[in-house]
Design a protein around this motif. Structure first.
Motif, PDB file in Angstrom:
ATOM      1  N   VAL A  48      38.282  38.057  39.440  1.00 16.74           N
ATOM      2  CA  VAL A  48      37.162  38.049  38.489  1.00 16.74           C
ATOM      3  C   VAL A  48      35.950  38.742  39.108  1.00 16.74           C
ATOM      4  O   VAL A  48      35.287  39.547  38.456  1.00 16.74           O
ATOM      5  N   LEU A  51      36.479  42.382  38.984  1.00 20.69           N
ATOM      6  CA  LEU A  51      36.304  42.873  37.617  1.00 20.69           C
ATOM      7  C   LEU A  51      34.818  43.022  37.285  1.00 20.69           C
ATOM      8  O   LEU A  51      34.398  44.048  36.749  1.00 20.69           O
ATOM      9  N   THR A 115      38.485  46.869  29.054  1.00 18.40           N
ATOM     10  CA  THR A 115      38.331  45.705  29.927  1.00 18.40           C
ATOM     11  C   THR A 115      39.679  45.239  30.459  1.00 18.40           C
ATOM     12  O   THR A 115      39.809  44.909  31.640  1.00 18.40           O
ATOM     13  N   LEU A 119      40.799  44.954  34.278  1.00 16.90           N
ATOM     14  CA  LEU A 119      41.383  43.721  34.821  1.00 16.90           C
ATOM     15  C   LEU A 119      42.673  44.041  35.561  1.00 16.90           C
ATOM     16  O   LEU A 119      42.917  43.528  36.660  1.00 16.90           O
ATOM     17  N   SER A 122      41.847  45.432  38.903  1.00 16.43           N
ATOM     18  CA  SER A 122      41.405  44.387  39.823  1.00 16.43           C
ATOM     19  C   SER A 122      42.593  43.561  40.317  1.00 16.43           C
ATOM     20  O   SER A 122      42.679  43.232  41.503  1.00 16.43           O
TER      21      SER A 122
END
Length: 172
Positions: A48, A51, A115, A119, A122
């Motif tokens: 997270v 990201l 997005t 993600l 990441s």
């Protein structure tokens, strides 16, 4: 004969109880949750964080606007909490519903897809295996209907062609 059968049944029952007491239910092999397969809360928090540090995400006007209502650390906490709970972890998500927290942002399918792509980057950066990546994206996808609330603007019309020039008459 009936007594003999009862003795055999009793012996079998006691044997089964003894075996069960030697192998508690918790030691029986269970399929680990996605939370465990991801590496738990620390790996989820790192993903997270990666990201949210991503330039595409960090410079998105809608994310910046959202950060006016919550700190970056608070946003990281809420997302980590949500993903942890959604993947079978012990953390409990304490934020607003996905629908309520994203309603005013006007997120489009294009932004959603971007997005999700970030993600995935990441997750790859933190060496999360492909199966766990796919499983997490499937979990995240269940929230799309609550998060994507705006239609993408229509593409601009194609440039119009210049009007044809009148040809001068040709002499006979």
């Amino acid at each position: 004969m009936h007594l003999n059968t009862l003795k055999k049944f009793s012996f079998l029952f006691v044997f089964v109880l003894l075996v069960q007491s030697c192998f508690p239910v918790s030691s029986i092999a269970q399929t680990p949750s996605l939370y465990d397969r991801l590496g738990g809360v620390y790996t989820i928090a790192a993903v997270v964080d990666g990201l949210l540090k991503n330039e595409i995400i960090a410079k998105n006007v809608k994310v910046v606007d959202a950060l006016g209502k919550i700190t970056k650390a608070g946003l990281k906490y809420r997302i980590t909490e949500f993903v942890s709970q959604a993947t079978g972890g012990p953390e409990k998500y304490t934020g607003r519903t996905m629908k309520d927290s994203h309603a005013a942002l006007g997120i489009t399918d294009i932004e959603w897809d971007a997005t999700v792509g970030e993600l995935l980057k990441s997750l790859a950066k933190f060496n999360v295996p492909k199966k766990e990546q796919d499983d997490l994206i499937a979990v995240v996808a269940t929230t799309k209907g609550d998060i994507v609330t705006a239609k993408a603007p229509p593409p601009p019309p194609p440039p119009s062609l210049p009007a044809p020039q009148a040809q001068p008459p040709t002499a006979p």
